[in-house]
Design an enzyme around this catalytic site. Structure first.
Site, PDB file in Angstrom:
ATOM      1  CD  GLU A 161     -36.156  32.308 -25.436  1.00  0.00           C
ATOM      2  OE1 GLU A 161     -35.840  32.923 -26.459  1.00  0.00           O
ATOM      3  OE2 GLU A 161     -35.644  31.238 -25.096  1.00  0.00           O
ATOM      4  CD  GLU A 355     -37.291  27.210 -25.907  1.00  0.00           C
ATOM      5  OE1 GLU A 355     -36.189  27.579 -26.374  1.00  0.00           O
ATOM      6  OE2 GLU A 355     -38.366  27.745 -26.217  1.00  0.00           O
TER       7      GLU A 355
END
Ligand code: PNW
Length: 448
Positions: A161, A355
């Protein structure tokens, strides 16, 4: 129906679980430093002990096995593996070899995240991600990983990320190092991260075609208010817009187009060229990239609609009462239906949900149970929407629940609990399986 080769997993990251910041020759990362400044982390929490994965990894990996997943995602602390002069720290190597051996002993498949936000502090002191010289440091770290760990792991994720660690960390939005980069510096940092990715991918795969190397993206997903094709078109056009200022740096196409279309969006390429950020060979590296799977961390979505004037809006669904523990995390199961669809329509690649999870204020009952129906309903409803996307032809190959156990939720501290396993912080970090642990277990068993 889920395909028979579908992977179920669970994830953690080094700073959030390991603790032991002074053991095994570890150097300080930006999170070690940042967390010790009063006011940075809620309640003065730090990752100094975290959940002590450093000493208890065998127990945790055994629990992952019991959960029934086949894949275990975790991250390496760069600061355990590389000394400041760039040489290898063999104590760090020994630690991660033991972790990997344990994962194999439990017959799980390891997936390593190489960078989950814990930059060595000495590199931050030299300017951090905006400096081109960070490529040499990152590549040196990756070459050490290749030399010492490749026999025990073949699946890597270079970055977790950047949308978060660059934006939140370098617009002083509550993440380490708490700096403020200008727009130009943000563009340099994003470009450097991508160059690190492509070079690391090349390096790891050299002589090892079996090795996979991906990149983990995150985003607020999209949920259209209705099935008006005009609305879907507006979503497609707006979702991939490029950053115009630092405020909209939490963006997608700046990373995803180079990764999966092999070129920058035109405006981004023009900017990089005009500001002398591109170096010879950079665009060729992007052209030769080998990303064959899109990794998505998806938690929640915006609601999208066209108003009476045909104007496009994308907003959080207004909720009256506080929903879960974190304001940004609103339960929106259709996140796993529409967002993978949107991504596949643009990039035409298989997808892995790297995730997905929920933070709940769990409590331990006097008889030692944790009843967390909110997490179970989150998990099962999201999985249901994911299955619906697969039934509609979206090629999703795996799902990782975040997280195996409660852990340090960055600047939010230990308050938000994401785990399927409860950590009793007051009682020697005892591990207690929550009800949702058994619900995920059951879902996996029924879908094998
Ligand atoms: C991820 N958002 O971060 C990280 O990869 C994990 O380390 C973290 O614990 C987990 O999600 C839960 O927060 C995110 O604002 C942080 O949309 C913020 C967002 C998304 C992901």
């Amino acid at each position: 129906m889920l395909p028979s080769h579908f992977h179920f997993g669970v994830g953690t990251s080094s700073y959030q679980v390991e603790g032991a910041p002074h053991e095994g020759g570890k150097l300080p990362s930006i999170w070690d430093v940042y967390s010790h400044v009063p006011g940075h982390i809620k309640n003065g929490d730090t990752g100094d002990v975290a959940v002590d994965f450093y000493h208890r990894y065998k127990e945790d990996i055994a629990l992952a096995k019991e959960l029934g997943v086949d894949t275990f995602r975790f991250s390496l602390a760069w600061t355990r593996l590389v000394k400041e002069d760039g040489s290898v720290n063999l104590e760090g190597v020994a630690f991660y070899r033991s972790v990997l051996e344990e994962i194999h002993r439990q017959d799980l498949r390891p997936v390593i995240t190489l960078y989950h936000w814990d930059l060595p502090q000495y590199l931050e002191d030299r300017g951090g991600w905006k400096e081109r010289s960070i490529l040499d440091a990152y590549l040196n770290y990756v070459s050490i990983v290749k030399e010492h760990l490749l026999d025990l792991c073949t699946d890597f994720l270079t970055f977790n990320e950047p949308q978060c660690f660059l934006y939140l960390g370098y617009q002083n939005l509550g993440h380490a190092p708490g700096k403020v980069y200008t727009f130009d510096e943000m563009m340099r940092a994003a470009h450097n991260v991508l160059m690190c990715h492509f070079k690391a991918q090349k390096l790891l795969k050299e002589g090892h075609p079996e090795v996979t190397v991906g990149f983990v993206n995150t985003m607020n997903g999209v949920i259209p208010e209705n099935d008006d094709p005009q609305l879907w078109k507006a979503i497609q056009e707006n979702f991939f817009k490029t950053p115009k200022g630092t405020k909209d740096f939490y963006t997608q196409s700046i990373y995803m187009d180079p990764l999966y279309l092999h070129h920058y969006p035109k405006e981004v390429e023009d900017y990089l060229r005009e500001h002398n950020i591109l170096e010879p060979g950079d665009l060729d590296l992007i052209k030769e990239g080998k990303d064959d799977t899109v990794y998505l961390n998806l938690y929640t979505s915006n609601h999208c609609y066209l108003d009476e004037k045909g104007q496009y809006h994308s907003e959080r669904r207004p909720t009256k009462e506080k929903q879960g523990y974190l304001d940004w995390l609103i339960q929106e199961p259709e996140t796993l239906y529409y967002t993978p669809k949107l991504i596949q329509e643009r990039y035409h690649l298989p997808i892995v949900i790297s995730e997905n999870g929920d933070a709940v204020e769990d409590t331990l009952t006097p008889d030692g149970h944790v009843h967390d129906p909110r997490r179970s309903s989150y998990l099962l409803s999201y999985l249901h929407e994911m299955e619906r996307a697969i039934d509609d032809g979206v090629d999703i190959r795996g799902y990782f629940y975040w997280s195996l156990c409660d852990n340090l939720e960055w600047s939010e501290g230990f308050g938000p609990r994401f785990g399927l396993i409860y950590i009793d912080y007051k009682n020697n970090l005892r591990r207690i399986k929550k009800d949702s642990f058994f619900d995920y277990h059951k879902f996996i068993r029924e879908n094998r």
